[in-house]
Enzyme design. Structure first.
Site, PDB file in Angstrom:
ATOM      1  N   LYS A   1      -4.347   8.700   2.550  1.00  0.00           N
ATOM      2  CA  LYS A   1      -3.820   9.701   1.616  1.00  0.00           C
ATOM      3  C   LYS A   1      -4.809  10.857   1.480  1.00  0.00           C
ATOM      4  CE  LYS A   1      -1.343   6.221  -1.074  1.00  0.00           C
ATOM      5  NZ  LYS A   1      -1.248   5.533  -2.370  1.00  0.00           N
TER       6      LYS A   1
ATOM      7  N   TYR B   1       0.019  14.620  -2.708  1.00  0.00           N
ATOM      8  CA  TYR B   1      -0.697  13.946  -1.627  1.00  0.00           C
ATOM      9  C   TYR B   1       0.162  13.792  -0.378  1.00  0.00           C
ATOM     10  CZ  TYR B   1       1.413   9.731  -3.801  1.00  0.00           C
ATOM     11  OH  TYR B   1       2.263   8.807  -4.355  1.00  0.00           O
TER      12      TYR B   1
ATOM     13  N   ASP C   1       1.716  -2.282 -12.402  1.00  0.00           N
ATOM     14  CA  ASP C   1       0.267  -2.224 -12.549  1.00  0.00           C
ATOM     15  C   ASP C   1      -0.239  -3.172 -13.632  1.00  0.00           C
ATOM     16  OD1 ASP C   1       0.179  -0.427 -10.479  1.00  0.00           O
ATOM     17  OD2 ASP C   1       0.117   1.333 -11.777  1.00  0.00           O
TER      18      ASP C   1
ATOM     19  N   HIS D   1      -3.108   1.256  -5.984  1.00  0.00           N
ATOM     20  CA  HIS D   1      -2.024   0.901  -5.066  1.00  0.00           C
ATOM     21  C   HIS D   1      -2.483   0.891  -3.611  1.00  0.00           C
ATOM     22  CE1 HIS D   1       0.698   2.838  -8.324  1.00  0.00           C
ATOM     23  NE2 HIS D   1       0.380   1.599  -8.641  1.00  0.00           N
TER      24      HIS D   1
END
Length: 182
Positions: A70, A130, A169, A61
């Site tokens: 991130k 995250y 996805d 992503h």
């Protein structure tokens, strides 16, 4: 804190100092100075936490506008975590770094803005945490095909025949088709 360089210089692996005894352990999971000492400007605006079962692959992503940096870690289980450079001007464009993150090794992975990110769950269950430098913007969210041969990612599938993917996805684009960064 030990900082491990990866084959892509902007992607970093942090190995925290863990202080443990019979009561448990303590460790720092973020310190602004880790980034300042490396001339990396970060301002985290959002924290996320996901739980996934074995064989789930989330990613790859990225956000085409307001790209997110991130800082990722695993608090239960184990994943194979991947960052793919999508910056066309970078000498490492299209290359990736993959690392194992687990509750046991307690490693922390820095995925800079301009990279696609994803992970494969290797344990029965994984809790993934995250910090993000930009807010999630679904209208700018994109997915890069996890098994695009051009990426040459060596996913440790083992006995996982086919990873479990979201509909998004499953419809991901190859590197050649994907929107990327200047």
């Amino acid at each position: 804190m030990d900082v491990i360089a990866t084959k892509i210089p902007d992607v970093l692996l942090f190995k925290p100092k863990v202080f443990g005894d019979e009561r448990g352990f303590f460790m720092e999971t973020f310190r602004q100075s880790w980034f300042e000492e490396r001339d990396i400007k970060v301002n985290f605006v959002q924290d996320n936490h996901s739980s996934s079962a074995r064989g789930v692959l989330r990613g790859l992503h990225y956000q085409i506008k307001n790209p997110q940096g991130k800082l990722v870690r695993v608090t239960a289980g184990e994943v194979f975590d991947v960052a793919v450079d999508l910056r066309k001007s970078s000498p490492t464009f299209g290359q990736s770094v993959g690392v194992y993150l687990s509750a046991e090794n307690k490693n922390i992975f820095w995925v800079p803005p301009g990279f696609a990110h994803g992970f494969l769950v290797l344990s029965e269950l994984a809790e993934f945490n995250y910090k993000c430098t930009e807010y999630y913007a679904p209208e700018h969210d994109r997915s890069l095909l996890w098994n695009d041969p051009a990426l040459k990612i060596d996913w440790p599938l083992g006995d996982i025949k086919v990873p479990v993917l979201s509909a998004k996805d499953q419809a991901a684009l190859s590197l050649a088709q994907a929107e990327t960064f200047a």
